[in-house]
Design a protein around this motif. Sequence first.
Motif: not given
Length: 150
Positions: A135-150
Motif C-alpha cells: 500500500y501507499s505510505t507517507a513519503g511514498a504516495e504510490h502503491s504496487t497497484l497504482h503509481r498516480p499521475a502528477g
Amino acid sequence: MNPLELITRYYDGCSTGDVEAMTATLHPDVVHWFLAPNVGSAPVAGAEHLARYWRKVQARIDARWVVDHALVGSDEAVIEWTMFWRPPGGSERVATRGAEWFTITDGLIREIRSYYQQREHTTELDAFDYAARGYSTAGAEHSTLHRPAG
C-alpha cells in the motif's frame, strides 16, 4: 479498458485536477455518494459536475489519490484507497484511508459509494502493516497497484 484501469485513470484525473481526464471515465449520469458526516457529504451527480468538484478539491488541499487494493468484476469493483492531502493552513501532508464501491455501465463509472472519515490527521487501520502489503505510505504516495499521475 478493464475496470481497474478505468478507476486508476479516474483517480489520475482527480490527482491532477484534469476535468477532461475525469469525464472520459465517467458515465454522464454518474452519482458519487459520500459517507456522512464528512464535510461535503451530499451526493454529487453528473460527469461534468463531479469532475469540476474534484478539480476544486484537489486545488484546495493538494490531494493525490492512490488505489491500494482492488477486487474487480466485469461491472463492479471495490477498492481501498489513500488520499494524501494538506489540511488548510497545515504544512504536513496527511493520509486519509478509505474504501469505495464502483458500478460500471457501458465501460464508464456509473456510481461511486465512498466510505471514509476525513480528519485533519492521518486516519488508518490500527497496527495494519500497509508497507508490507504494498500500500501507499507517507513519503511514498504510490502503491504496487497504482503509481498516480502528477
